[in-house]
Write a protein that holds these residues in place. Sequence first.
Motif, PDB file in Angstrom:
ATOM      1  N   LYS A  26       3.277  -3.715  -6.013  1.00  0.00           N
ATOM      2  CA  LYS A  26       2.741  -3.237  -4.811  1.00  0.00           C
ATOM      3  C   LYS A  26       3.437  -1.933  -4.223  1.00  0.00           C
ATOM      4  O   LYS A  26       5.404  -2.201  -5.068  1.00  0.00           O
ATOM      5  CB  LYS A  26       3.611  -4.704  -3.425  1.00  0.00           C
ATOM      6  N   LEU A  27       2.421  -1.381  -4.052  1.00  0.00           N
ATOM      7  CA  LEU A  27       3.351   0.125  -3.918  1.00  0.00           C
ATOM      8  C   LEU A  27       4.823   0.384  -2.238  1.00  0.00           C
ATOM      9  O   LEU A  27       5.453   1.091  -2.358  1.00  0.00           O
ATOM     10  CB  LEU A  27       2.738   1.351  -3.278  1.00  0.00           C
ATOM     11  N   GLY A  28       4.432  -0.810  -1.557  1.00  0.00           N
ATOM     12  CA  GLY A  28       5.920  -0.882  -0.863  1.00  0.00           C
ATOM     13  C   GLY A  28       5.579  -0.584   1.321  1.00  0.00           C
ATOM     14  O   GLY A  28       3.967  -0.237   1.014  1.00  0.00           O
ATOM     15  N   ALA A  29       6.267   0.051   1.178  1.00  0.00           N
ATOM     16  CA  ALA A  29       6.544   1.038   3.009  1.00  0.00           C
ATOM     17  C   ALA A  29       5.602   2.065   2.707  1.00  0.00           C
ATOM     18  O   ALA A  29       6.489   3.261   2.273  1.00  0.00           O
ATOM     19  CB  ALA A  29       7.163   0.374   3.650  1.00  0.00           C
ATOM     20  N   VAL A  30       4.368   1.981   2.629  1.00  0.00           N
ATOM     21  CA  VAL A  30       3.335   3.696   2.093  1.00  0.00           C
ATOM     22  C   VAL A  30       2.230   3.611   3.594  1.00  0.00           C
ATOM     23  O   VAL A  30       2.513   2.599   4.528  1.00  0.00           O
ATOM     24  CB  VAL A  30       2.971   3.777   0.897  1.00  0.00           C
ATOM     25  N   ASP A  31       1.693   4.148   4.558  1.00  0.00           N
ATOM     26  CA  ASP A  31       0.710   5.258   4.781  1.00  0.00           C
ATOM     27  C   ASP A  31      -0.642   4.803   4.550  1.00  0.00           C
ATOM     28  O   ASP A  31      -0.766   4.125   3.393  1.00  0.00           O
ATOM     29  CB  ASP A  31       1.221   6.550   5.220  1.00  0.00           C
ATOM     30  N   GLU A  32      -1.379   5.433   5.463  1.00  0.00           N
ATOM     31  CA  GLU A  32      -2.994   4.614   5.083  1.00  0.00           C
ATOM     32  C   GLU A  32      -3.361   5.760   3.752  1.00  0.00           C
ATOM     33  O   GLU A  32      -4.654   5.208   3.446  1.00  0.00           O
ATOM     34  CB  GLU A  32      -3.587   5.001   6.484  1.00  0.00           C
ATOM     35  N   ASP A  33      -2.583   6.630   2.952  1.00  0.00           N
ATOM     36  CA  ASP A  33      -3.141   7.564   1.859  1.00  0.00           C
ATOM     37  C   ASP A  33      -3.263   7.144   0.657  1.00  0.00           C
ATOM     38  O   ASP A  33      -3.543   7.459  -0.255  1.00  0.00           O
ATOM     39  CB  ASP A  33      -2.318   8.676   2.311  1.00  0.00           C
ATOM     40  N   THR A  34      -3.134   5.464   0.167  1.00  0.00           N
ATOM     41  CA  THR A  34      -3.170   4.729  -0.854  1.00  0.00           C
ATOM     42  C   THR A  34      -4.037   4.606  -2.065  1.00  0.00           C
ATOM     43  O   THR A  34      -4.829   4.591  -2.527  1.00  0.00           O
ATOM     44  CB  THR A  34      -2.460   3.671  -0.457  1.00  0.00           C
ATOM     45  N   GLY A  35      -5.361   5.449  -0.065  1.00  0.00           N
ATOM     46  CA  GLY A  35      -6.580   5.200  -1.399  1.00  0.00           C
ATOM     47  C   GLY A  35      -7.384   6.571  -2.149  1.00  0.00           C
ATOM     48  O   GLY A  35      -7.983   6.308  -2.895  1.00  0.00           O
ATOM     49  N   SER A  36      -6.302   7.420  -2.039  1.00  0.00           N
ATOM     50  CA  SER A  36      -6.528   8.234  -2.533  1.00  0.00           C
ATOM     51  C   SER A  36      -5.390   7.974  -3.981  1.00  0.00           C
ATOM     52  O   SER A  36      -5.522   9.255  -4.685  1.00  0.00           O
ATOM     53  CB  SER A  36      -6.256   9.454  -2.664  1.00  0.00           C
ATOM     54  N   CYS A  37      -4.859   6.907  -4.413  1.00  0.00           N
ATOM     55  CA  CYS A  37      -4.080   7.493  -5.199  1.00  0.00           C
ATOM     56  C   CYS A  37      -5.103   6.315  -5.892  1.00  0.00           C
ATOM     57  O   CYS A  37      -5.439   5.439  -6.511  1.00  0.00           O
ATOM     58  CB  CYS A  37      -2.492   6.484  -4.830  1.00  0.00           C
ATOM     59  N   MET A  38      -4.298   6.435  -7.684  1.00  0.00           N
ATOM     60  CA  MET A  38      -4.408   6.166  -9.252  1.00  0.00           C
ATOM     61  C   MET A  38      -3.366   5.257  -9.872  1.00  0.00           C
ATOM     62  O   MET A  38      -1.650   5.714  -9.573  1.00  0.00           O
ATOM     63  CB  MET A  38      -4.842   7.048 -10.051  1.00  0.00           C
ATOM     64  N   VAL A  39      -3.088   4.276  -9.930  1.00  0.00           N
ATOM     65  CA  VAL A  39      -1.362   3.575 -10.602  1.00  0.00           C
ATOM     66  C   VAL A  39      -1.921   2.354 -11.478  1.00  0.00           C
ATOM     67  O   VAL A  39      -3.658   2.525 -12.476  1.00  0.00           O
ATOM     68  CB  VAL A  39      -1.619   2.263  -9.607  1.00  0.00           C
ATOM     69  N   ALA A  40      -1.325   3.101 -12.703  1.00  0.00           N
ATOM     70  CA  ALA A  40      -1.792   2.500 -14.390  1.00  0.00           C
ATOM     71  C   ALA A  40       0.056   1.860 -14.263  1.00  0.00           C
ATOM     72  O   ALA A  40       0.906   2.304 -14.118  1.00  0.00           O
ATOM     73  CB  ALA A  40      -1.914   3.571 -14.767  1.00  0.00           C
TER      74      ALA A  40
END
Length: 253
Positions: free
Chosen positions: A56-70
């Motif tokens: 869970k990335l925590g308190a973030v904005d709406e731009d997490t759709g452009s993020c990759m997590v591994a």
Amino acid sequence: MSQWKNHVPLLSGIVSSWIVFFIFMSQHVSAQDSCPKITQWLLKDGFHRDLLSRVKLGAVDEDTGSCMVAIKIHLPKGLYVDPYELTSLNKHNITEALLFGDYVDLEAPEYLATEIAVLLYMKPDPECRYCFRGILPLHCRYHQPAEVDGEVSAILKSPEILVHCQKAFLSAECLKEIKIEEPCSRKNKHNCNWDSVKFQAVNQELKLQIPVGLKHHVTLVCTGTLVTTILCSSLILSALVKHGDFLFVQSSL
């Protein structure tokens, strides 16, 4: 009275220092609370398990759709992943994982094996906002027989969390100083600059209990194996002798 007045500036300075310290610590703790959180579960029983991970990335904005997590998982010698299974799961879009190293000996026992590192690419979790999840099938290796206890432990240490976003949103307290170059995905072997981030582990290190044989059972197991082998070989030989002509005719045809 005059001595007390002389100590007033000193006491005021000490109080002010403590106030500044507590304000700084509260801000630091608040920043740490906004860092990603990871939770891991072990599914199934026996020698073949599934490791489910959620970030869970925590308190973030709406731009997490452009993020990759591994997450980079370091497996002890008592555990391994099957590269052929990973290839099949990737084709069916179930699990996307990249195995470091060219060869994994699937038959090696624990005392002859080496540690393995796996990069597991996470997917957005539809059940949790700002969450990513991934599942990795794990297999336990055979261990040497034990003297007394019929189980050994394999401990899974906390993984590394890697984040790659088009727009930076994590606070400086959550970012480690170095960037890590790893493949952008299993299919795209082009390297991306991943941010290695600090995180909060929701649960403790996972421990697998692996059953092992006992040394004082060696004679019994060897005797049983030998007797079973002789019995099965005798039955096969008896069938060949009894039906030998039929087998010979069938083969000549």
